[in-house]
Design an enzyme around this catalytic site. Structure first.
Site, PDB file in Angstrom:
ATOM      1  N   GLN A 157       0.850  -1.181   0.000  1.00 40.34           N
ATOM      2  CA  GLN A 157       0.000   0.000   0.000  1.00 40.34           C
ATOM      3  C   GLN A 157       0.894   1.243   0.000  1.00 40.34           C
ATOM      4  O   GLN A 157       1.666   1.477   0.931  1.00 40.34           O
ATOM      5  CB  GLN A 157      -0.942   0.067   1.198  1.00 40.34           C
ATOM      6  N   TYR A 215      -5.857  10.696   4.116  1.00 42.97           N
ATOM      7  CA  TYR A 215      -4.484  10.950   3.703  1.00 42.97           C
ATOM      8  C   TYR A 215      -4.474  11.717   2.370  1.00 42.97           C
ATOM      9  O   TYR A 215      -5.513  12.101   1.864  1.00 42.97           O
ATOM     10  CB  TYR A 215      -3.700   9.643   3.655  1.00 42.97           C
ATOM     11  N   ARG A 274      -7.645   2.059  -3.063  1.00 41.71           N
ATOM     12  CA  ARG A 274      -8.514   1.981  -1.884  1.00 41.71           C
ATOM     13  C   ARG A 274      -9.149   3.349  -1.656  1.00 41.71           C
ATOM     14  O   ARG A 274      -8.447   4.359  -1.607  1.00 41.71           O
ATOM     15  CB  ARG A 274      -7.707   1.568  -0.661  1.00 41.71           C
ATOM     16  N   GLY A 313      -9.445  -6.754   8.773  1.00 40.04           N
ATOM     17  CA  GLY A 313      -8.324  -6.219   9.516  1.00 40.04           C
ATOM     18  C   GLY A 313      -8.069  -6.953  10.808  1.00 40.04           C
ATOM     19  O   GLY A 313      -7.207  -7.828  10.900  1.00 40.04           O
ATOM     20  N   ARG A 314      -8.843  -6.618  11.846  1.00 42.90           N
ATOM     21  CA  ARG A 314      -8.584  -7.184  13.169  1.00 42.90           C
ATOM     22  C   ARG A 314      -8.632  -8.713  13.221  1.00 42.90           C
ATOM     23  O   ARG A 314      -7.813  -9.329  13.926  1.00 42.90           O
ATOM     24  CB  ARG A 314      -9.538  -6.552  14.184  1.00 42.90           C
TER      25      ARG A 314
END
Length: 359
Positions: free
Chosen positions: A96, A176, A223, A313-314
């Site tokens: 990424q 971002y 993304r 993710g988690r």
């Protein structure tokens, strides 16, 4: 369906579970991935695709202490050990590429000027090497400076391919730099890169086109996180968000990207599925930060035709063998949030595989 193969570009994924890009901050002040980073990703190679944590393509683009880069020869060499470890286990991994934009501080990025579309600070504090500090007011990039930033992202993508990654994911989400151009709250420019949805999408489109020209569309994913509303990148006007992301998706669809990945709290909702209808290629969804994606939810998203793959993710943090556990309906480890952004092996490489936990 979730455990069936999927083709992304030239990659054949053995299943449709994708490891989300997860900020873990284990690469030190030099931003060089250490052997522990290679071990972390190696352990999770059975996932259909791994997307690395956000990796900065220029020193000014660094957002966090301990975040890895893809700029220096040492950083590239560190990542090469990561990709070799993943590939040795039969896995696939994208890097990424993340320019943090205004989500940074001079005491994080080595004294480089913090940049953004507009001179508007994130109204929050950030953890620096010198303690917590307020985000600074960023330098508003001039039109003449934008090609240089674009080139940094292109070079970072080329460096990732040199390091052995199977492709790159361009981070245009979560507040971002690229997302800052898309969001009207962070982009208040009056040139061709600001104002209308078409103008706010322009720089992101140019970046995607340039990276595709450099490494090939089959090696590029993107993304996005429309309406996520984090880190001051606010998209609270539904019509404007729909128009902005329609501009983006329509422009990148002909490029035959490896995939489009959307983070949204309603992956089966109107906006996400509308954007899917406009994208010509594999479509990945991530249900967001609010709740942990469950096995049943992931299975349903693919089975009901809402996505080609599900980004998690988690569950991937806590279960290096997540694919096996979910496929076989086995118990899962629970993630320890206190270790997400810590140092060392705890909560990083010490989560047990099922056989180990059963002993």
């Amino acid at each position: 369906m979730l455990f069936s193969p999927l083709t992304l570009g030239e990659l054949e994924l053995p299943n449709r579970l994708v490891m989300a890009p997860l900020t873990r901050l284990r690469s030190g002040e030099a931003g060089v991935p250490a052997p522990i980073v290679a071990e972390h990703y190696r352990q999770r190679a059975s996932l259909g695709l791994i997307v690395s944590e956000g990796t900065y393509p220029s020193p000014a683009g660094r957002s966090y202490p301990g975040q890895p880069g893809i700029v220096t020869p040492e950083q590239i060499a560190g990542w090469k050990k990561v990709t070799e470890a993943v590939h040795a286990e039969g896995g696939r991994i994208f890097a990424q590429i993340m320019h943090g934009g205004r989500v940074s501080h001079e005491d994080i990025n080595g004294g480089h000027q913090v940049v953004a579309p507009s001179a508007i600070a994130v109204e929050a504090e950030t953890r620096t090497y010198k303690g917590k500090q307020a985000h600074p007011v960023p330098h508003a990039l001039t039109t003449d400076e934008l090609p240089g930033v674009l080139e940094e992202i292109v070079q970072g993508s080329l460096n990732a391919i040199e390091a052995g990654f199977d492709g790159v994911e361009l981070h245009s989400a979560n507040g971002y730099l690229l997302h800052e151009f898309l969001a009207p709250s962070s982009n208040q420019r009056e040139d061709i890169y600001g104002g209308s949805p078409e103008n706010r999408a322009r720089f992101v489109i140019e970046v995607v086109q340039a990276v595709v020209a450099a490494v090939g569309g089959d090696r590029v994913g993107i993304r996005i996180s429309p309406e996520h509303n984090v880190q001051g990148a606010l998209e609270t006007d539904a019509a404007d968000a729909r128009a902005t992301y329609s501009q983006l998706v329509d422009a990148i669809s002909p490029l035959k990207l490896a995939y489009l990945s959307i983070l949204h709290k309603e992956p089966a909702g109107d906006l996400v599925q509308y954007l899917r209808s406009r994208f010509n290629g594999p479509f990945l969804v991530n249900t967001g930060f609010g709740v942990i994606t469950t096995r049943d939810e992931a299975i349903a998203l693919v089975a009901d035709g809402h996505a080609d793959a599900v980004v998690v993710g988690r569950p991937a943090i806590a279960n290096p063998d997540l694919v096996r556990r979910w496929r076989e309906g086995l118990p899962v480890n629970e993630p320890d949030q206190s270790t997400f952004y810590a140092d060392g092996a705890e909560g990083y490489t010490d989560y047990p595989f099922y056989e180990e936990s059963a002993n």
